[in-house]
Design a protein around this motif. Structure first.
Motif, PDB file in Angstrom:
ATOM      1  N   UNK A  38       0.788  -1.226   0.000  1.00  0.00           N
ATOM      2  CA  UNK A  38       0.000   0.000   0.000  1.00  0.00           C
ATOM      3  C   UNK A  38       0.826   1.285   0.000  1.00  0.00           C
ATOM      4  N   UNK A  39       2.155   1.173  -0.014  1.00  0.00           N
ATOM      5  CA  UNK A  39       2.988   2.366   0.001  1.00  0.00           C
ATOM      6  C   UNK A  39       2.647   3.220   1.216  1.00  0.00           C
ATOM      7  N   UNK A  40       2.642   4.521   1.046  1.00  0.00           N
ATOM      8  CA  UNK A  40       2.388   5.441   2.160  1.00  0.00           C
ATOM      9  C   UNK A  40       0.987   5.283   2.741  1.00  0.00           C
ATOM     10  N   UNK A  41       0.048   4.700   1.997  1.00  0.00           N
ATOM     11  CA  UNK A  41      -1.296   4.467   2.548  1.00  0.00           C
ATOM     12  C   UNK A  41      -1.247   3.533   3.755  1.00  0.00           C
ATOM     13  N   UNK A  42      -0.173   2.772   3.876  1.00  0.00           N
ATOM     14  CA  UNK A  42       0.024   1.847   4.991  1.00  0.00           C
ATOM     15  C   UNK A  42      -0.234   2.512   6.332  1.00  0.00           C
ATOM     16  N   UNK A  52      -4.392   4.815   5.962  1.00  0.00           N
ATOM     17  CA  UNK A  52      -5.614   4.562   5.199  1.00  0.00           C
ATOM     18  C   UNK A  52      -6.511   3.537   5.886  1.00  0.00           C
ATOM     19  N   UNK A  53      -7.399   4.065   6.707  1.00  0.00           N
ATOM     20  CA  UNK A  53      -8.392   3.188   7.325  1.00  0.00           C
ATOM     21  C   UNK A  53      -9.382   2.675   6.290  1.00  0.00           C
ATOM     22  N   UNK A 100      -2.960  -1.336   8.371  1.00  0.00           N
ATOM     23  CA  UNK A 100      -3.481  -2.411   7.530  1.00  0.00           C
ATOM     24  C   UNK A 100      -3.047  -3.790   8.027  1.00  0.00           C
ATOM     25  N   UNK A 101      -1.837  -3.898   8.567  1.00  0.00           N
ATOM     26  CA  UNK A 101      -1.274  -5.192   8.984  1.00  0.00           C
ATOM     27  C   UNK A 101      -2.189  -6.008   9.895  1.00  0.00           C
ATOM     28  N   UNK A 102      -2.903  -5.403  10.852  1.00  0.00           N
ATOM     29  CA  UNK A 102      -3.731  -6.217  11.745  1.00  0.00           C
ATOM     30  C   UNK A 102      -4.834  -7.023  11.057  1.00  0.00           C
ATOM     31  N   UNK A 103      -5.228  -6.651   9.849  1.00  0.00           N
ATOM     32  CA  UNK A 103      -6.273  -7.400   9.148  1.00  0.00           C
ATOM     33  C   UNK A 103      -5.705  -8.240   8.003  1.00  0.00           C
ATOM     34  N   UNK A 104      -4.390  -8.376   7.955  1.00  0.00           N
ATOM     35  CA  UNK A 104      -3.724  -9.170   6.916  1.00  0.00           C
ATOM     36  C   UNK A 104      -3.315 -10.537   7.450  1.00  0.00           C
ATOM     37  N   UNK A 105      -3.109 -11.456   6.524  1.00  0.00           N
ATOM     38  CA  UNK A 105      -2.585 -12.777   6.864  1.00  0.00           C
ATOM     39  C   UNK A 105      -1.187 -12.646   7.442  1.00  0.00           C
ATOM     40  N   UNK A 106      -0.412 -11.721   6.895  1.00  0.00           N
ATOM     41  CA  UNK A 106       0.950 -11.501   7.350  1.00  0.00           C
ATOM     42  C   UNK A 106       1.538 -10.272   6.704  1.00  0.00           C
TER      43      UNK A 106
END
Length: 141
Positions: free
Chosen positions: A76-80, A83-84, A117-123
């Motif tokens: 996600x680049x800077x959106x990381x 970006x909610x 974003x990481x908390x809703x990702x697989x990894x």
């Protein structure tokens, strides 16, 4: 045929020319070619998309919410960091998402240390250059 979707956010279209001391000299097309070869060995198709616009990335996440999508690789680049809306789109879809960063964001400026974003990702894979995309691809098997 199953597919993997690769989504790249802002400024990643400049890879190979942008801050080469951080991101290296390989281009986004180089990464795509590498993943295409890897996908061929697994009989998987790969769809690539890059945008500098948050809404486009959200639309592609929604579009990727299909039974034939094995997984999504997302840089996600800077959106990381803020970006909610992308975070909520990832949480709303079924295919697993692996967040990828070319650089080790924890070794950079402090504002880059937090991913919403990481908390809703697989990894999350970071710091391995463009090889991180290959690692993310392998995580779906």
């Amino acid at each position: 045929m199953k597919r993997i979707v690769v989504l790249n956010g802002p400024n990643l279209n400049l890879l190979g020319n942008r801050e080469v001391s951080v991101y290296g000299t390989d281009s986004l097309k180089d990464m795509e070619n590498s993943l295409q070869k890897l996908a061929h060995t697994k009989n998987i198709s790969v769809d690539f998309f890059q945008s500098n616009h948050e809404g486009d990335i959200i639309d592609w996440l929604h579009e990727s919410n299909k039974e034939d999508t094995l997984g999504i690789i997302l840089n996600p680049g800077a959106f990381t960091h803020y970006s909610y809306a992308i975070r909520d789109a990832v949480a709303a879809i079924q295919p697993p998402v692996v967040e990828v960063h070319i650089s080790n964001v924890h070794a950079r400026e402090s504002f880059r240390h937090q991913s919403v974003i990481a908390p809703v990702c697989k990894g999350q894979i970071l710091g391995f250059g463009l090889k991180g995309y290959d690692l993310a691809f392998q995580s779906f098997f």
